[in-house]
Design a protein around this motif. Structure first.
Motif, PDB file in Angstrom:
ATOM      1  N   MET A   1      -2.046 -22.907  22.768  1.00  0.00           N
ATOM      2  CA  MET A   1      -1.696 -21.502  22.760  1.00  0.00           C
ATOM      3  C   MET A   1      -2.929 -20.706  23.194  1.00  0.00           C
ATOM      4  N   SER A   2      -2.761 -19.864  24.211  1.00  0.00           N
ATOM      5  CA  SER A   2      -3.894 -19.101  24.716  1.00  0.00           C
ATOM      6  C   SER A   2      -4.114 -17.837  23.892  1.00  0.00           C
ATOM      7  N   GLU A   3      -5.308 -17.353  23.970  1.00  0.00           N
ATOM      8  CA  GLU A   3      -5.701 -16.128  23.254  1.00  0.00           C
ATOM      9  C   GLU A   3      -4.989 -14.928  23.882  1.00  0.00           C
ATOM     10  N   PRO A   4      -4.403 -14.040  23.070  1.00  0.00           N
ATOM     11  CA  PRO A   4      -3.729 -12.871  23.640  1.00  0.00           C
ATOM     12  C   PRO A   4      -4.738 -11.913  24.275  1.00  0.00           C
ATOM     13  N   SER A   5      -4.258 -11.163  25.264  1.00  0.00           N
ATOM     14  CA  SER A   5      -5.121 -10.189  25.940  1.00  0.00           C
ATOM     15  C   SER A   5      -5.457  -9.042  24.990  1.00  0.00           C
ATOM     16  N   GLN A   6      -6.435  -8.258  25.381  1.00  0.00           N
ATOM     17  CA  GLN A   6      -6.797  -7.069  24.597  1.00  0.00           C
ATOM     18  C   GLN A   6      -5.619  -6.098  24.511  1.00  0.00           C
ATOM     19  N   ASN A   7      -4.837  -6.003  25.587  1.00  0.00           N
ATOM     20  CA  ASN A   7      -3.671  -5.121  25.589  1.00  0.00           C
ATOM     21  C   ASN A   7      -2.627  -5.572  24.569  1.00  0.00           C
ATOM     22  N   VAL A   8      -2.401  -6.867  24.486  1.00  0.00           N
ATOM     23  CA  VAL A   8      -1.437  -7.398  23.518  1.00  0.00           C
ATOM     24  C   VAL A   8      -1.966  -7.202  22.098  1.00  0.00           C
ATOM     25  N   LYS A   9      -3.252  -7.424  21.887  1.00  0.00           N
ATOM     26  CA  LYS A   9      -3.836  -7.202  20.566  1.00  0.00           C
ATOM     27  C   LYS A   9      -3.678  -5.742  20.145  1.00  0.00           C
ATOM     28  N   ALA A  10      -3.946  -4.821  21.053  1.00  0.00           N
ATOM     29  CA  ALA A  10      -3.805  -3.391  20.750  1.00  0.00           C
ATOM     30  C   ALA A  10      -2.344  -3.040  20.457  1.00  0.00           C
ATOM     31  N   ARG A  12      -0.038  -5.114  19.317  1.00  0.00           N
ATOM     32  CA  ARG A  12       0.298  -5.710  18.019  1.00  0.00           C
ATOM     33  C   ARG A  12      -0.198  -4.810  16.883  1.00  0.00           C
ATOM     34  N   ASN A  13      -1.406  -4.289  17.003  1.00  0.00           N
ATOM     35  CA  ASN A  13      -1.943  -3.374  15.988  1.00  0.00           C
ATOM     36  C   ASN A  13      -1.101  -2.110  15.877  1.00  0.00           C
ATOM     37  N   LYS A  14      -0.664  -1.588  17.003  1.00  0.00           N
ATOM     38  CA  LYS A  14       0.183  -0.394  17.026  1.00  0.00           C
ATOM     39  C   LYS A  14       1.504  -0.668  16.299  1.00  0.00           C
ATOM     40  N   LEU A  19       5.064  -0.352  11.383  1.00  0.00           N
ATOM     41  CA  LEU A  19       5.762  -1.036  10.292  1.00  0.00           C
ATOM     42  C   LEU A  19       5.195  -0.610   8.937  1.00  0.00           C
ATOM     43  N   SER A  20       3.879  -0.505   8.850  1.00  0.00           N
ATOM     44  CA  SER A  20       3.234  -0.103   7.601  1.00  0.00           C
ATOM     45  C   SER A  20       3.573   1.332   7.224  1.00  0.00           C
ATOM     46  N   GLN A  21       3.644   2.214   8.215  1.00  0.00           N
ATOM     47  CA  GLN A  21       3.988   3.615   7.945  1.00  0.00           C
ATOM     48  C   GLN A  21       5.400   3.750   7.376  1.00  0.00           C
ATOM     49  N   LYS A  22       6.283   2.822   7.731  1.00  0.00           N
ATOM     50  CA  LYS A  22       7.660   2.829   7.213  1.00  0.00           C
ATOM     51  C   LYS A  22       7.786   1.983   5.938  1.00  0.00           C
ATOM     52  N   ASN A  23       6.654   1.449   5.460  1.00  0.00           N
ATOM     53  CA  ASN A  23       6.632   0.589   4.270  1.00  0.00           C
ATOM     54  C   ASN A  23       7.564  -0.612   4.400  1.00  0.00           C
ATOM     55  N   LEU A  24       7.640  -1.165   5.603  1.00  0.00           N
ATOM     56  CA  LEU A  24       8.472  -2.345   5.833  1.00  0.00           C
ATOM     57  C   LEU A  24       7.660  -3.605   5.556  1.00  0.00           C
ATOM     58  N   SER A  25       8.297  -4.549   4.917  1.00  0.00           N
ATOM     59  CA  SER A  25       7.661  -5.819   4.626  1.00  0.00           C
ATOM     60  C   SER A  25       7.817  -6.733   5.846  1.00  0.00           C
ATOM     61  N   TYR A  26       6.730  -7.318   6.295  1.00  0.00           N
ATOM     62  CA  TYR A  26       6.771  -8.209   7.450  1.00  0.00           C
ATOM     63  C   TYR A  26       5.747  -9.315   7.276  1.00  0.00           C
ATOM     64  N   GLU A  27       5.932 -10.343   8.066  1.00  0.00           N
ATOM     65  CA  GLU A  27       5.028 -11.495   8.052  1.00  0.00           C
ATOM     66  C   GLU A  27       4.429 -11.650   9.441  1.00  0.00           C
ATOM     67  N   VAL A  28       3.136 -11.892   9.492  1.00  0.00           N
ATOM     68  CA  VAL A  28       2.494 -12.200  10.764  1.00  0.00           C
ATOM     69  C   VAL A  28       2.454 -13.721  10.883  1.00  0.00           C
ATOM     70  N   GLY A  32       1.131 -14.832  16.066  1.00  0.00           N
ATOM     71  CA  GLY A  32       0.894 -13.399  16.164  1.00  0.00           C
ATOM     72  C   GLY A  32       2.170 -12.581  16.178  1.00  0.00           C
ATOM     73  N   ASP A  33       3.319 -13.247  16.254  1.00  0.00           N
ATOM     74  CA  ASP A  33       4.599 -12.546  16.189  1.00  0.00           C
ATOM     75  C   ASP A  33       4.767 -11.949  14.801  1.00  0.00           C
ATOM     76  N   LEU A  34       5.507 -10.861  14.738  1.00  0.00           N
ATOM     77  CA  LEU A  34       5.771 -10.182  13.470  1.00  0.00           C
ATOM     78  C   LEU A  34       7.230 -10.422  13.111  1.00  0.00           C
ATOM     79  N   TRP A  35       7.488 -10.888  11.889  1.00  0.00           N
ATOM     80  CA  TRP A  35       8.848 -11.213  11.462  1.00  0.00           C
ATOM     81  C   TRP A  35       9.260 -10.335  10.298  1.00  0.00           C
TER      82      TRP A  35
END
Length: 143
Positions: A1-10, A12-14, A19-28, A32-35
């Motif tokens: 699995m290759s390292e994600p680009s800086q754009n993908v990292k940014a 993902r953070n966004k 998700l956090s602002q909506k208080n949604l529970s998720y798993e990383v 790096g996918d969010l479930w």
């Protein structure tokens, strides 16, 4: 699995911020996918690079461990793809599964667009997983 680009990292953070602002529970996941668990399924949010841009795939399994792909099943999926406004059903023959997916442009992603896509994918997958898994002699994610 290759390292994600800086754009993908940014991106993902966004998404995690939204998700956090909506208080949604998720798993990383390790990828790096969010479930997010929704009803009898799970919604995966998958940021990725695409040419010079980024994409966000919002997807949910509808049937796993598919044992039988029949003409009736494929016709059903194609007809539903025609009827549904957002997203599409797809058959992953490599992993013997059926997914429901909607793709957004990551470079222009906003909070409302993401949550509408997540809700729609969750609703459709949850509505059809029992029927499709039965037709495919597979199982739902929750099974």
């Amino acid at each position: 699995m290759s390292e994600p680009s800086q754009n993908v990292k940014a991106l993902r953070n966004k998404i995690q911020k939204y998700l956090s602002q909506k208080n949604l529970s998720y798993e990383v996941r390790p990828s790096g996918d969010l479930w997010l668990r929704e009803g009898s399924t799970v919604v995966a949010i998958v940021p990725s690079d695409w040419n010079e841009q980024t994409l966000v795939s919002v997807m949910a399994p509808v049937a796993l461990d598919v044992k039988k792909v029949t003409p009736e099943l494929t016709r059903f999926l194609v007809e539903k793809n025609h009827d549904l406004l957002f997203g599409k059903f797809s058959l992953d023959s490599k992993d013997n599964s059926v997914w429901y997916t909607h793709v957004l442009l990551g470079d222009y992603l906003d909070e409302e667009e993401l949550f509408v896509a997540v809700a729609q994918v969750a609703i459709v997958a949850d509505d059809y997983d029992e029927q499709v898994s039965k037709m495919a002699r597979g199982k739902r994610w929750v099974d």
